[in-house]
Design a protein around this motif. Structure first.
Motif, short mmCIF file in Angstrom:
data_model
loop_
_atom_site.label_atom_id
_atom_site.label_comp_id
_atom_site.label_asym_id
_atom_site.label_seq_id
_atom_site.Cartn_x
_atom_site.Cartn_y
_atom_site.Cartn_z
N ILE A 184 31.77 26.44 29.93
CA ILE A 184 32.36 25.52 30.91
C ILE A 184 31.56 24.22 30.96
O ILE A 184 32.12 23.12 30.98
N PHE A 185 30.25 24.34 30.93
CA PHE A 185 29.39 23.15 30.96
C PHE A 185 29.58 22.29 29.71
O PHE A 185 29.74 21.08 29.79
N LEU A 186 29.58 22.93 28.54
CA LEU A 186 29.68 22.19 27.28
C LEU A 186 31.05 21.54 27.10
O LEU A 186 31.16 20.42 26.61
N LYS A 187 32.11 22.24 27.51
CA LYS A 187 33.45 21.70 27.28
C LYS A 187 33.93 20.76 28.38
O LYS A 187 34.54 19.73 28.11
N TYR A 188 33.65 21.12 29.65
CA TYR A 188 34.24 20.38 30.77
C TYR A 188 33.22 19.58 31.59
O TYR A 188 33.61 18.76 32.41
N GLY A 189 31.92 19.87 31.39
CA GLY A 189 30.90 19.12 32.11
C GLY A 189 30.57 19.62 33.50
O GLY A 189 29.76 19.02 34.20
N TYR A 190 31.19 20.72 33.92
CA TYR A 190 30.87 21.31 35.22
C TYR A 190 29.75 22.33 35.03
O TYR A 190 29.83 23.20 34.16
N ASP A 191 28.72 22.21 35.85
CA ASP A 191 27.54 23.05 35.66
C ASP A 191 27.38 24.04 36.81
O ASP A 191 26.96 23.69 37.90
N PHE A 192 27.73 25.30 36.55
CA PHE A 192 27.60 26.37 37.54
C PHE A 192 26.47 27.34 37.16
O PHE A 192 26.36 28.41 37.74
N ARG A 193 25.64 26.94 36.21
CA ARG A 193 24.63 27.86 35.68
C ARG A 193 23.55 28.21 36.69
O ARG A 193 22.89 29.23 36.53
N ASN A 194 23.36 27.38 37.69
CA ASN A 194 22.35 27.68 38.71
C ASN A 194 22.97 28.01 40.07
O ASN A 194 22.30 27.92 41.10
N TYR A 195 24.24 28.36 40.05
CA TYR A 195 24.84 28.91 41.26
C TYR A 195 24.35 30.35 41.43
O TYR A 195 23.91 30.99 40.46
N GLY A 196 24.40 30.85 42.65
CA GLY A 196 23.97 32.23 42.90
C GLY A 196 24.76 33.21 42.06
O GLY A 196 25.99 33.14 42.00
N LYS A 197 24.06 34.11 41.41
CA LYS A 197 24.70 35.03 40.45
C LYS A 197 25.74 35.92 41.12
O LYS A 197 26.81 36.18 40.55
N ALA A 198 25.45 36.41 42.32
CA ALA A 198 26.40 37.31 43.00
C ALA A 198 27.68 36.55 43.36
O ALA A 198 28.79 37.08 43.20
N HIS A 199 27.54 35.32 43.83
CA HIS A 199 28.71 34.50 44.16
C HIS A 199 29.56 34.25 42.92
O HIS A 199 30.80 34.40 42.96
N ILE A 200 28.93 33.87 41.82
CA ILE A 200 29.65 33.59 40.58
C ILE A 200 30.39 34.83 40.10
O ILE A 200 31.57 34.77 39.71
N ARG A 201 29.72 35.97 40.12
CA ARG A 201 30.36 37.21 39.64
C ARG A 201 31.58 37.56 40.49
O ARG A 201 32.63 37.94 39.97
N ARG A 202 31.46 37.40 41.82
CA ARG A 202 32.61 37.69 42.70
C ARG A 202 33.80 36.81 42.37
O ARG A 202 34.94 37.26 42.33
N ARG A 203 33.54 35.52 42.12
CA ARG A 203 34.63 34.59 41.80
C ARG A 203 35.29 34.93 40.47
O ARG A 203 36.50 34.85 40.32
N ILE A 204 34.46 35.32 39.50
CA ILE A 204 34.99 35.67 38.17
C ILE A 204 35.81 36.96 38.25
O ILE A 204 36.92 37.04 37.69
N MET A 205 35.31 37.95 38.97
CA MET A 205 36.03 39.21 39.10
C MET A 205 37.36 39.02 39.84
O MET A 205 38.37 39.64 39.52
N HIS A 206 37.36 38.12 40.80
CA HIS A 206 38.59 37.78 41.52
C HIS A 206 39.63 37.20 40.55
O HIS A 206 40.80 37.59 40.56
N ARG A 207 39.19 36.28 39.69
CA ARG A 207 40.12 35.65 38.75
C ARG A 207 40.63 36.66 37.73
O ARG A 207 41.81 36.64 37.36
N LEU A 208 39.76 37.56 37.26
CA LEU A 208 40.21 38.61 36.33
C LEU A 208 41.29 39.47 36.98
O LEU A 208 42.31 39.79 36.37
N SER A 209 41.06 39.81 38.25
CA SER A 209 41.98 40.70 38.96
C SER A 209 43.35 40.07 39.13
O SER A 209 44.38 40.70 38.85
N ILE A 210 43.41 38.81 39.56
CA ILE A 210 44.71 38.20 39.84
C ILE A 210 45.41 37.69 38.59
O ILE A 210 46.62 37.45 38.60
N SER A 211 44.65 37.56 37.49
CA SER A 211 45.25 37.05 36.25
C SER A 211 45.60 38.15 35.25
O SER A 211 46.23 37.88 34.23
N GLY A 212 45.16 39.37 35.54
CA GLY A 212 45.43 40.47 34.62
C GLY A 212 44.66 40.37 33.32
O GLY A 212 45.07 40.93 32.29
N ILE A 213 43.53 39.67 33.33
CA ILE A 213 42.69 39.54 32.13
C ILE A 213 41.70 40.69 32.14
O ILE A 213 41.03 40.95 33.16
#
Length: 278
Positions: free
Chosen positions: A20-49
């Protein structure tokens, strides 16, 4: 989940954030790990990925999907006059300081959809300060920033917002500040005219003017310690000596590298003042 699967997932998440950082320039690498994982798992769940690796490929090759995914990382938990005691404390402790300046610059960092920005504008108007104030409301997410610019909110929340306003020591009727239109409340242009909405990313954008006051509430809790220290240093450098910094109820400067650059103005509500250099 086995230890090996957990380790693989961690690697995949790190690769996703790097991509995401390399392609789009948004840097979430130093966001809290638990918060990031929750957001990713949410997207997997609603997108069927099925997994993070497949999500990575989707993010890389589908820009429209990435823009939806980006909303997941925005911190959009907000309401008008959120934590009414904070606004009461601003009236009591901060407004007397602000009244000593001929002109004011206030930065709402991570303003999300703008509810707390308009809350501050209302408070400043009631205290006779809005006309001599320039408010800068910033967020990294263009879509959510547009919502803030529009100043239109669902009418179903207005009962709660009215209660918050009253508990925050509001001096008028809350309905004086908006027009009701079917299922929406449209806040008056008189509140918007002194607000500049702008794109700014706390992760890698620089100093933002010489501010009398910075409000960044309930944003730092989503960052890791390294990023928290970086952002607090940015706030210190963006404030004039004696400038006021307002953080969220679960945030503190206590363990920050910048702790001695500030003094508590009202510790209970996490309101601090940048110390004058001796």
């Amino acid at each position: 989940m086995t230890l090996e699967k957990l380790e693989n997932e961690k690697i995949e998440i790190n690769l996703l954030l790097e991509a995401i950082f390399l392609k789009y320039g948004y840097d979430f690498r130093n966001y809290g790990k638990a918060h990031i994982r929750r957001r990713i798992m949410h997207r997997l769940s609603i997108s069927g990925i099925p997994n993070v690796f497949e999500l990575l490929k989707k993010v890389l090759y589908d820009v429209a999907f990435f823009n939806k995914f980006l909303m997941d990382f925005s911190i959009n938990v907000t309401e008008m006059f959120r934590d009414p005691l904070f606004y009461k404390s601003v009236r009591k402790e901060v407004i007397p300081i602000l009244k000593t300046y001929p002109f004011l610059k206030i930065w709402h960092a991570g303003c999300s959809s703008g509810e707390e920005v308009y809350s501050m504008a209302i408070l400043l108007q009631e205290e006779g300060l809005l006309e001599k104030t320039q408010i800068y409301a910033t967020d990294f997410n263009q879509s959510i920033l547009q919502k803030a610019k529009d100043g239109i909110y669902p009418i179903k929340y207005l009962k709660e917002y009215t209660s918050n306003y009253q508990n925050a020591g509001g001096l008028a009727s809350f309905s004086d500040y908006y027009n009701a239109n079917y299922d929406s409340a449209i806040f008056h242009n008189s509140l918007k005219k002194n607000i500049v909405f702008a794109d700014h990313n706390l992760v890698f954008d620089g100093v933002f003017g010489e501010m009398n006051m910075i409000v960044c509430r309930n944003v730092l809790i989503y960052f890791d310690k390294v990023l928290q220290n970086k952002v607090i240093k940015l706030f210190k450098e963006s404030l004039i000596p004696g400038g006021v910094l307002c953080l969220g109820s679960k945030e503190s400067l206590k363990f920050s590298e910048q702790y001695y650059s500030f003094e508590p103005l009202f510790e209970k509500e996490k309101i601090y003042r940048k110390v004058y250099k001796k």
